[in-house]
Design a protein around this motif. Structure first.
Motif, PDB file in Angstrom:
ATOM      1  N   GLY A 398     -13.351  -8.459   2.655  1.00 51.85           N
ATOM      2  CA  GLY A 398     -12.626  -8.252   1.400  1.00 51.85           C
ATOM      3  C   GLY A 398     -11.845  -9.477   0.984  1.00 51.85           C
ATOM      4  O   GLY A 398     -11.806  -9.836  -0.193  1.00 51.85           O
ATOM      5  N   PHE A 399     -11.216 -10.151   1.966  1.00 53.77           N
ATOM      6  CA  PHE A 399     -10.425 -11.324   1.633  1.00 53.77           C
ATOM      7  C   PHE A 399     -11.315 -12.481   1.185  1.00 53.77           C
ATOM      8  O   PHE A 399     -10.936 -13.270   0.310  1.00 53.77           O
ATOM      9  CB  PHE A 399      -9.586 -11.743   2.840  1.00 53.77           C
ATOM     10  CG  PHE A 399      -8.731 -12.949   2.577  1.00 53.77           C
ATOM     11  CD1 PHE A 399      -7.616 -12.856   1.765  1.00 53.77           C
ATOM     12  CD2 PHE A 399      -9.045 -14.182   3.124  1.00 53.77           C
ATOM     13  CE1 PHE A 399      -6.826 -13.958   1.506  1.00 53.77           C
ATOM     14  CE2 PHE A 399      -8.261 -15.288   2.864  1.00 53.77           C
ATOM     15  CZ  PHE A 399      -7.145 -15.172   2.055  1.00 53.77           C
ATOM     16  N   ASN A 400     -12.511 -12.578   1.774  1.00 50.75           N
ATOM     17  CA  ASN A 400     -13.423 -13.673   1.406  1.00 50.75           C
ATOM     18  C   ASN A 400     -13.783 -13.655  -0.075  1.00 50.75           C
ATOM     19  O   ASN A 400     -14.098 -14.700  -0.660  1.00 50.75           O
ATOM     20  CB  ASN A 400     -14.693 -13.600   2.249  1.00 50.75           C
ATOM     21  CG  ASN A 400     -14.492 -14.187   3.645  1.00 50.75           C
ATOM     22  OD1 ASN A 400     -13.626 -15.038   3.847  1.00 50.75           O
ATOM     23  ND2 ASN A 400     -15.264 -13.733   4.612  1.00 50.75           N
ATOM     24  N   LYS A 401     -13.734 -12.486  -0.701  1.00 46.49           N
ATOM     25  CA  LYS A 401     -14.089 -12.392  -2.119  1.00 46.49           C
ATOM     26  C   LYS A 401     -13.092 -13.136  -3.004  1.00 46.49           C
ATOM     27  O   LYS A 401     -13.406 -13.480  -4.145  1.00 46.49           O
ATOM     28  CB  LYS A 401     -14.154 -10.925  -2.541  1.00 46.49           C
ATOM     29  CG  LYS A 401     -15.263 -10.135  -1.847  1.00 46.49           C
ATOM     30  CD  LYS A 401     -15.221  -8.666  -2.234  1.00 46.49           C
ATOM     31  CE  LYS A 401     -16.291  -7.873  -1.498  1.00 46.49           C
ATOM     32  NZ  LYS A 401     -16.257  -6.426  -1.825  1.00 46.49           N
ATOM     33  N   PHE A 402     -11.875 -13.371  -2.476  1.00 48.50           N
ATOM     34  CA  PHE A 402     -10.851 -14.045  -3.266  1.00 48.50           C
ATOM     35  C   PHE A 402     -10.893 -15.566  -3.118  1.00 48.50           C
ATOM     36  O   PHE A 402     -10.256 -16.279  -3.880  1.00 48.50           O
ATOM     37  CB  PHE A 402      -9.451 -13.559  -2.841  1.00 48.50           C
ATOM     38  CG  PHE A 402      -9.156 -12.152  -3.255  1.00 48.50           C
ATOM     39  CD1 PHE A 402      -8.532 -11.883  -4.458  1.00 48.50           C
ATOM     40  CD2 PHE A 402      -9.513 -11.095  -2.446  1.00 48.50           C
ATOM     41  CE1 PHE A 402      -8.254 -10.587  -4.843  1.00 48.50           C
ATOM     42  CE2 PHE A 402      -9.235  -9.796  -2.818  1.00 48.50           C
ATOM     43  CZ  PHE A 402      -8.610  -9.536  -4.021  1.00 48.50           C
ATOM     44  N   LEU A 403     -11.611 -16.053  -2.114  1.00 48.61           N
ATOM     45  CA  LEU A 403     -11.574 -17.484  -1.823  1.00 48.61           C
ATOM     46  C   LEU A 403     -12.472 -18.264  -2.769  1.00 48.61           C
ATOM     47  O   LEU A 403     -13.521 -17.787  -3.191  1.00 48.61           O
ATOM     48  CB  LEU A 403     -12.008 -17.729  -0.377  1.00 48.61           C
ATOM     49  CG  LEU A 403     -11.065 -17.164   0.694  1.00 48.61           C
ATOM     50  CD1 LEU A 403     -11.644 -17.414   2.075  1.00 48.61           C
ATOM     51  CD2 LEU A 403      -9.672 -17.768   0.579  1.00 48.61           C
ATOM     52  N   PRO A 404     -12.072 -19.497  -3.092  1.00 48.61           N
ATOM     53  CA  PRO A 404     -12.919 -20.336  -3.953  1.00 48.61           C
ATOM     54  C   PRO A 404     -14.192 -20.748  -3.223  1.00 48.61           C
ATOM     55  O   PRO A 404     -14.312 -20.607  -2.008  1.00 48.61           O
ATOM     56  CB  PRO A 404     -12.019 -21.545  -4.247  1.00 48.61           C
ATOM     57  CG  PRO A 404     -11.030 -21.572  -3.131  1.00 48.61           C
ATOM     58  CD  PRO A 404     -10.806 -20.148  -2.732  1.00 48.61           C
ATOM     59  N   GLU A 405     -15.130 -21.243  -3.978  1.00 48.71           N
ATOM     60  CA  GLU A 405     -16.415 -21.669  -3.419  1.00 48.71           C
ATOM     61  C   GLU A 405     -16.197 -22.706  -2.324  1.00 48.71           C
ATOM     62  O   GLU A 405     -15.358 -23.597  -2.447  1.00 48.71           O
ATOM     63  CB  GLU A 405     -17.310 -22.266  -4.516  1.00 48.71           C
ATOM     64  CG  GLU A 405     -17.705 -21.289  -5.615  1.00 48.71           C
ATOM     65  CD  GLU A 405     -18.567 -20.154  -5.102  1.00 48.71           C
ATOM     66  OE1 GLU A 405     -19.243 -20.346  -4.072  1.00 48.71           O
ATOM     67  OE2 GLU A 405     -18.575 -19.070  -5.734  1.00 48.71           O
ATOM     68  N   GLY A 406     -16.970 -22.576  -1.235  1.00 49.90           N
ATOM     69  CA  GLY A 406     -16.892 -23.523  -0.143  1.00 49.90           C
ATOM     70  C   GLY A 406     -15.957 -23.101   0.969  1.00 49.90           C
ATOM     71  O   GLY A 406     -15.840 -23.794   1.971  1.00 49.90           O
ATOM     72  N   TYR A 407     -15.268 -21.971   0.800  1.00 56.15           N
ATOM     73  CA  TYR A 407     -14.344 -21.468   1.824  1.00 56.15           C
ATOM     74  C   TYR A 407     -14.754 -20.060   2.233  1.00 56.15           C
ATOM     75  O   TYR A 407     -15.108 -19.226   1.393  1.00 56.15           O
ATOM     76  CB  TYR A 407     -12.906 -21.442   1.298  1.00 56.15           C
ATOM     77  CG  TYR A 407     -12.327 -22.797   1.029  1.00 56.15           C
ATOM     78  CD1 TYR A 407     -11.623 -23.492   2.005  1.00 56.15           C
ATOM     79  CD2 TYR A 407     -12.471 -23.401  -0.222  1.00 56.15           C
ATOM     80  CE1 TYR A 407     -11.079 -24.741   1.754  1.00 56.15           C
ATOM     81  CE2 TYR A 407     -11.934 -24.649  -0.491  1.00 56.15           C
ATOM     82  CZ  TYR A 407     -11.235 -25.315   0.506  1.00 56.15           C
ATOM     83  OH  TYR A 407     -10.701 -26.545   0.247  1.00 56.15           O
ATOM     84  N   GLU A 408     -14.674 -19.819   3.541  1.00 57.62           N
ATOM     85  CA  GLU A 408     -15.038 -18.492   4.040  1.00 57.62           C
ATOM     86  C   GLU A 408     -14.510 -18.308   5.461  1.00 57.62           C
ATOM     87  O   GLU A 408     -14.475 -19.258   6.250  1.00 57.62           O
ATOM     88  CB  GLU A 408     -16.563 -18.308   4.038  1.00 57.62           C
ATOM     89  CG  GLU A 408     -16.999 -16.913   4.454  1.00 57.62           C
ATOM     90  CD  GLU A 408     -18.512 -16.765   4.469  1.00 57.62           C
ATOM     91  OE1 GLU A 408     -19.190 -17.824   4.531  1.00 57.62           O
ATOM     92  OE2 GLU A 408     -19.001 -15.629   4.424  1.00 57.62           O
TER      93      GLU A 408
END
Length: 421
Positions: A398-408
């Protein structure tokens, strides 16, 4: 009762028995706090000859004549009084100014004075307050003084160490000299949205330690910065200038939010003007703002900067969730648009998972605020939340959906521990 030393109540009127013609003298009474509509008759003053701390609140509606009996002209007879706080709530400004404030008498024993809602003219502030020989602390709170110009004179405020001017919205020009405040140590100016500048001579006061601005105009903030730079050039390393949030930016945020709904922005300005002119009381303005900004919890909370002491707009649970959601969605999403229901579902999942670990959830919110204030970057957010979410792998996707491209954040299949990739 004659042996009472401290009486602290909240917005309660004293019984008629206290104001009666009894021979009761309370010589030991030192504190009388938050009394509502206190009547300072000569008889009452004689009953409390040694009072040291007095905190009064007056609530009057337009058309009432009870204010004629308050007798604030008798306060000057309290020769042991050291601390006085007078708060006027929902009073017709003209009536109060004409019949109460002009007759206000202050004892020369005062060391600390706080006034709120009194609508004094600035020249009255200088003559009535500036002449107090022992006054060290002065707080001019919400609409204590009215008028665009305050000019001080030499020989006043001789002992003043702390000056606080808060939400005196009319003040535009402050004319003074450093010699007018010979012992001043601290200046705090809050939400003086019309003030053009702080007099440069304030920086020449040898005892001055700090100038703090919160919510003042940009030009006032610039003048404070110039004062600090001038003092640094003169070798004065002890003066600290602190600049906090800007009320102007709040108004601009409202304008930008409703750029396609101009009528809402205009309505807000009308409400603010009516509140300032006391055509609407505090409870009324709170209800109006919550209705006007429904669905915009950040704007609702932001209006607290204009409310007098003792009042605060709070959010219900649903609005709190929406505010937390807005903070996360705005600060962490760069190239993504997260659907509202998806983001709200994640917020509720975090709350539910950490419901018995309140300190972790609070830390989660603090991290979001730090990111907003650019005190932590995206990698820092990820590193911190990796630790906070340890043992709760369900929160990672769920938190990954908020991160900008290139971050996970990814999971270690063997240990279930979150890793950054």
């Amino acid at each position: 009762m004659p042996l009472l030393r401290h009486v602290m109540i909240k917005d309660v009127q004293l019984p008629d028995l206290f104001y009666g013609k009894s021979d009761l003298i309370m010589e030991d009474l030192q504190t009388l706090s938050r009394v509502c509509n206190f009547k300072c008759s000569e008889g009452v003053i004689k009953k409390i000859p040694n009072i040291k701390t007095l905190k009064l609140k007056y609530q009057i509606s337009s058309g009432e004549t009870e204010f004629l009996n308050f007798g604030l002209n008798n306060l000057g007879h309290l020769q042991e009084l050291q601390s006085l706080n007078i708060f006027i709530d929902r009073t017709d400004g003209e009536i109060f100014q004409q019949y109460l404030v002009q007759n206000l008498s202050l004892p020369h024993s005062l060391k600390k004075l706080t006034l709120s809602g009194t609508m004094l003219k600035w020249e009255k502030c200088t003559t009535k307050i500036g002449s107090l020989p022992l006054l060290e602390y002065l707080k001019l709170d919400w609409n204590t003084c009215c008028g665009a110009e305050w000019e001080t004179i030499e020989g006043q405020f001789c002992s003043l160490k702390a000056l606080i001017i808060d939400r005196c919205f009319d003040l535009r020009y402050w004319i003074t000299d450093g010699t007018h405040f010979p012992r001043l140590e601290r200046v705090l100016l809050r939400f003086l949205i019309e003030l053009e500048e702080i007099p440069s001579s304030i920086g020449d006061i040898p005892t001055l330690k700090s100038i703090r601005l919160d919510g003042c105009s940009t030009s006032a903030a610039d003048s404070a910065t110039r004062i600090q730079e001038e003092q640094l050039d003169l070798g004065n390393m002890d003066l600290h200038v602190i600049l906090l949030g800007d009320a102007i930016s709040y108004v601009k945020e409202i304008r930008d939010t409703f750029q396609y709904q101009r009528e809402k922005y205009d309505k807000f300005l009308d409400v603010l003007k009516d509140f300032k002119a006391k055509r609407i009381n505090t409870y009324g303005v709170i209800d109006t703002v919550k209705l006007l900004f429904k669905g915009q919890p950040n704007l609702i909370l932001g209006f607290n900067i204009f409310l007098p002491e003792g009042y605060e707009i709070t959010l219900d649970d649903e609005e709190e969730e929406q505010l937390e959601l807005e903070n996360m969605n705005f600060h962490l999403t760069v190239n993504k648009k997260i659907p509202f229901n998806v983001a709200l579902s994640f917020i509720r999942e975090v709350k539910g998972t950490l419901q018995y670990q309140g300190e972790k959830y609070d830390r989660f919110l603090d991290v979001m605020k730090d990111f907003k204030g650019q005190r932590i970057d995206t990698n820092g957010v990820i590193g911190t939340l990796k630790l906070l979410f340890k043992g709760h792998p369900n929160l990672i996707p769920g938190f990954n959906k908020f991160l900008p491209e290139g971050y996970e954040i990814t999971l270690d299949d063997e240990e279930g521990a979150p890793l950054v990739s």
